[in-house]
Design an enzyme around this catalytic site. Structure first.
Site, short mmCIF file in Angstrom:
data_model
loop_
_atom_site.label_atom_id
_atom_site.label_comp_id
_atom_site.label_asym_id
_atom_site.label_seq_id
_atom_site.Cartn_x
_atom_site.Cartn_y
_atom_site.Cartn_z
N SER A 134 42.02 41.10 20.02
CA SER A 134 42.72 42.44 20.02
C SER A 134 43.55 42.46 18.59
O SER A 134 44.12 41.53 18.24
CB SER A 134 43.47 42.74 21.26
OG SER A 134 44.11 43.86 21.12
N TYR A 147 51.10 41.16 26.58
CA TYR A 147 49.77 41.16 26.19
C TYR A 147 49.44 40.71 24.60
O TYR A 147 48.70 40.07 24.21
CB TYR A 147 48.97 42.44 26.35
CG TYR A 147 47.62 42.75 26.13
CD1 TYR A 147 46.59 42.02 26.57
CD2 TYR A 147 47.42 43.82 25.01
CE1 TYR A 147 45.07 42.25 26.26
CE2 TYR A 147 45.83 43.81 24.64
CZ TYR A 147 44.89 43.11 25.23
OH TYR A 147 43.62 43.42 24.81
N1 LIG Z 1 39.58 48.23 25.73
C1 LIG Z 1 40.26 48.02 24.77
O1 LIG Z 1 41.21 48.89 24.40
C2 LIG Z 1 40.54 46.75 24.11
C3 LIG Z 1 40.79 46.57 22.71
C4 LIG Z 1 41.00 45.21 22.27
C5 LIG Z 1 40.67 44.14 23.03
N2 LIG Z 1 40.14 44.47 24.35
C6 LIG Z 1 39.76 42.98 24.89
O2 LIG Z 1 38.29 43.16 25.25
C7 LIG Z 1 38.09 42.31 26.34
C8 LIG Z 1 37.33 43.15 27.24
O3 LIG Z 1 38.00 44.44 27.56
P1 LIG Z 1 37.43 45.70 28.19
O4 LIG Z 1 38.06 46.82 27.81
O5 LIG Z 1 35.83 45.51 28.41
O6 LIG Z 1 37.98 45.54 29.74
P2 LIG Z 1 37.36 45.56 31.28
O7 LIG Z 1 36.55 46.64 31.38
O8 LIG Z 1 38.71 45.76 32.06
O9 LIG Z 1 36.85 44.21 31.53
C9 LIG Z 1 37.43 43.00 31.74
C10 LIG Z 1 36.34 42.02 32.01
O10 LIG Z 1 36.89 40.70 32.21
C11 LIG Z 1 36.57 40.25 33.76
N3 LIG Z 1 37.46 39.55 34.02
C12 LIG Z 1 38.88 39.69 34.29
N4 LIG Z 1 39.58 38.73 34.94
C13 LIG Z 1 38.43 37.51 35.13
C14 LIG Z 1 38.76 36.40 35.27
N5 LIG Z 1 39.88 35.81 35.95
N6 LIG Z 1 37.55 35.71 35.39
C15 LIG Z 1 36.32 36.23 35.02
N7 LIG Z 1 36.29 37.47 34.47
C16 LIG Z 1 37.31 37.94 34.59
C17 LIG Z 1 36.47 41.42 34.61
O11 LIG Z 1 35.45 41.30 35.56
P3 LIG Z 1 35.76 41.02 37.19
O12 LIG Z 1 36.91 41.76 37.36
O13 LIG Z 1 34.48 41.29 37.67
O14 LIG Z 1 36.07 39.53 36.90
C18 LIG Z 1 35.59 42.58 33.38
O15 LIG Z 1 34.25 42.36 33.46
C19 LIG Z 1 39.21 41.87 26.99
O16 LIG Z 1 39.54 40.65 26.45
C20 LIG Z 1 40.39 42.69 26.37
O17 LIG Z 1 41.50 42.26 26.10
C21 LIG Z 1 40.09 45.42 24.89
#
Ligand SMILES: NC(=O)c1ccc[n+]([C@@H]2O[C@H](COP(=O)([O-])OP(=O)(O)OC[C@H]3O[C@@H](n4cnc5c(N)ncnc54)[C@H](OP(=O)(O)O)[C@@H]3O)[C@@H](O)[C@H]2O)c1
Length: 248
Positions: A134, A147
């Site tokens: 991120s 975070y």
């Molecule tokens: N959205 C943003 O603005 C943003 C910006 C920068 C970076 N990111 C990063 O990008 C990545 C994905 O983010 P996203 O926006 O797509 O978020 P999201 O929709 O909340 O997806 C998170 C995913 O991680 C899985 N997960 C959570 N805890 C887990 C665990 N203990 N074991 C296995 N799987 C787990 C969740 O699935 P389950 O609940 O089914 O396990 C879900 O599929 C993350 O690393 C986040 O920090 C996001």
């Protein structure tokens, strides 16, 4: 030509799901990993991906994932995407338990999965590890310290891993997104408060999950002597954590 095979963690929603869809469309075999079985089943139905229900913070689950991957043949790529943010508080008010859980998921979970799949990636002779970190890992902001600290650790881990693996044929690449409007990220951060989650993206055109999946797919498909060390990808209206221009 041999079909390439990838593991994508956090595949049940958002960036991970979009990455599975994209890699499948490009002809990869994909093992989609997350905790919610029903969402993985739906994704398998739509894309034909393989699935493993696993919590990346569980040693037993990750060992079972590694066994499944080994049994299925060669592995060329791991996309470490599972992660997320919890809470919006000044450091003086944060719950230390939120720090522990964010570190456990974003850092230790990533280490755990990487360790478990590294032998298969190395054996393939052309392995890739993609870390979805991120911009928070590069640039702190108020109210997000737990975070920010976890993602900064993930960035440090990524850079260290790249040094350790140089010469082994395994690339280590980092995609660092800014604001991405996914269904669950902000909702999760704000404890299910839909109004607060929606406000994050108000007045700008944020990235969407497919934009990040595009970056992941692009990095993975560069000729294998090319290592995309770090790609920072943000919405046009976000020049930094403190520079977001919103339409009024
Ligand atoms: N959205 C943003 O603005 C943003 C910006 C920068 C970076 N990111 C990063 O990008 C990545 C994905 O983010 P996203 O926006 O797509 O978020 P999201 O929709 O909340 O997806 C998170 C995913 O991680 C899985 N997960 C959570 N805890 C887990 C665990 N203990 N074991 C296995 N799987 C787990 C969740 O699935 P389950 O609940 O089914 O396990 C879900 O599929 C993350 O690393 C986040 O920090 C996001």
């Amino acid at each position: 030509m041999t079909t390439l095979r990838a593991v994508v963690t956090g595949a049940s929603s958002g960036i991970g799901r979009a990455t599975v869809v994209r890699l499948r469309a490009e002809g990869w075999d994909v093992v989609a990993v997350a905790r919610r079985e029903a969402l993985l089943a739906e994704l398998a139905h739509v894309t034909g991906c393989d699935t493993v229900v696993a919590d990346v913070t569980s040693a037993a689950d990750v060992a079972a994932l590694a066994a499944h991957v080994e049994a299925g043949g060669a592995l060329q790529a791991l996309v470490n995407n599972a992660g997320g943010a919890v809470g919006w508080d000044l450091i003086g008010d944060t719950d230390p338990a939120d720090w522990t859980s964010q570190y456990e998921l974003n850092v230790v979970g990533t280490v755990r999965v990487t360790q478990a799949l590294l032998p298969a990636l190395t054996r393939s002779g052309r392995g890739d590890v993609v870390m979805v970190t991120s911009t928070a890992g590069h640039e702190p902001y108020e109210n997000g310290a737990g975070y920010v600290a976890a993602k900064a650790a993930a960035v440090a881990m990524t850079r260290t891993l790249r040094m350790e693996l140089t010469g082994t044929g395994v690339r280590v690449m980092e995609i660092a997104p800014g604001m991405v409007h996914t269904d669950e990220f902000s909702l999760h951060r704000f404890g299910g408060d839909t109004a607060r989650a929606a406000a994050v993206y108000q007045g700008i055109e944020p990235l969407v999950a497919e934009d990040v999946a595009d970056a992941v797919a692009w990095a993975l498909t560069r000729p294998h002597h090319v290592n995309i060390d770090t790609m920072v990808i943000r919405p046009r209206e976000q020049a930094g954590a403190h520079k977001v221009v919103r339409r009024t």
